[in-house]
Design a protein around this motif. Structure first.
Motif, PDB file in Angstrom:
ATOM      1  N   ASN A  90      69.069 123.270  18.051  1.00 56.38           N
ATOM      2  CA  ASN A  90      69.950 123.596  16.784  1.00 56.38           C
ATOM      3  C   ASN A  90      71.141 122.584  16.337  1.00 56.38           C
ATOM      4  O   ASN A  90      72.212 122.690  16.402  1.00 56.38           O
ATOM      5  CB  ASN A  90      71.157 124.909  17.780  1.00 56.38           C
ATOM      6  CG  ASN A  90      70.090 125.387  18.326  1.00 56.38           C
ATOM      7  OD1 ASN A  90      69.303 126.055  18.018  1.00 56.38           O
ATOM      8  ND2 ASN A  90      70.633 126.078  20.190  1.00 56.38           N
ATOM      9  N   TYR A 124      65.069 117.756  23.160  1.00 57.70           N
ATOM     10  CA  TYR A 124      65.835 117.498  21.918  1.00 57.70           C
ATOM     11  C   TYR A 124      66.608 118.942  21.596  1.00 57.70           C
ATOM     12  O   TYR A 124      65.492 119.794  22.722  1.00 57.70           O
ATOM     13  CB  TYR A 124      65.071 117.428  20.717  1.00 57.70           C
ATOM     14  CG  TYR A 124      64.074 119.006  20.313  1.00 57.70           C
ATOM     15  CD1 TYR A 124      64.574 119.611  19.310  1.00 57.70           C
ATOM     16  CD2 TYR A 124      63.295 119.218  21.024  1.00 57.70           C
ATOM     17  CE1 TYR A 124      63.054 120.887  19.315  1.00 57.70           C
ATOM     18  CE2 TYR A 124      61.931 120.466  21.251  1.00 57.70           C
ATOM     19  CZ  TYR A 124      62.217 120.692  19.421  1.00 57.70           C
ATOM     20  OH  TYR A 124      62.146 122.343  19.502  1.00 57.70           O
ATOM     21  N   ASN A 125      67.881 119.348  21.027  1.00 59.06           N
ATOM     22  CA  ASN A 125      68.105 120.509  21.295  1.00 59.06           C
ATOM     23  C   ASN A 125      67.800 120.540  19.309  1.00 59.06           C
ATOM     24  O   ASN A 125      67.986 120.551  18.886  1.00 59.06           O
ATOM     25  CB  ASN A 125      69.696 120.566  21.108  1.00 59.06           C
ATOM     26  CG  ASN A 125      70.755 121.295  20.769  1.00 59.06           C
ATOM     27  OD1 ASN A 125      69.462 122.989  20.137  1.00 59.06           O
ATOM     28  ND2 ASN A 125      71.770 121.480  21.313  1.00 59.06           N
ATOM     29  N   THR A 159      61.465 122.924  25.472  1.00 58.99           N
ATOM     30  CA  THR A 159      62.844 121.630  24.813  1.00 58.99           C
ATOM     31  C   THR A 159      62.242 120.408  24.768  1.00 58.99           C
ATOM     32  O   THR A 159      62.795 119.390  24.703  1.00 58.99           O
ATOM     33  CB  THR A 159      64.213 122.415  25.692  1.00 58.99           C
ATOM     34  OG1 THR A 159      63.115 121.475  27.239  1.00 58.99           O
ATOM     35  CG2 THR A 159      64.461 123.859  26.204  1.00 58.99           C
TER      36      THR A 159
END
Length: 79
Positions: free
Chosen positions: A76, A73-74, A56
């Motif tokens: 998605n 960070y994401n 992640t």
């Protein structure tokens, strides 16, 4: 005596919350936290652990070398 579970907790303790809301980890901070729990790694070893076990965070370093910065960070779509 160092325990494997201490590595992950050292990583969590090295996370910093910046003013803009980003969560970052610097290799130097992670290595320092590891030393507090009797794990003595080089920056290279710490970077390899982050790259392998932490999915992640991505490398956002602005300069080359072993002293790196990783940011949460994401994948998605969001940061």
């Amino acid at each position: 005596m160092p325990r494997k579970s201490d590595i992950e907790s050292a990583f969590r303790k090295a996370i910093k919350l910046e003013q803009n809301g980003r969560r970052t980890v610097m290799t130097t901070d992670f290595v320092r936290e590891l030393g507090k729990v009797n794990w003595y790694w080089s920056q290279r070893e710490a970077n390899q652990w982050i790259e392998f076990y932490v999915t992640t965070f991505k490398d956002v370093s602005t300069q080359e070398g072993e002293s790196r910065t990783f940011m949460l960070y994401n994948p998605n779509g969001g940061l």
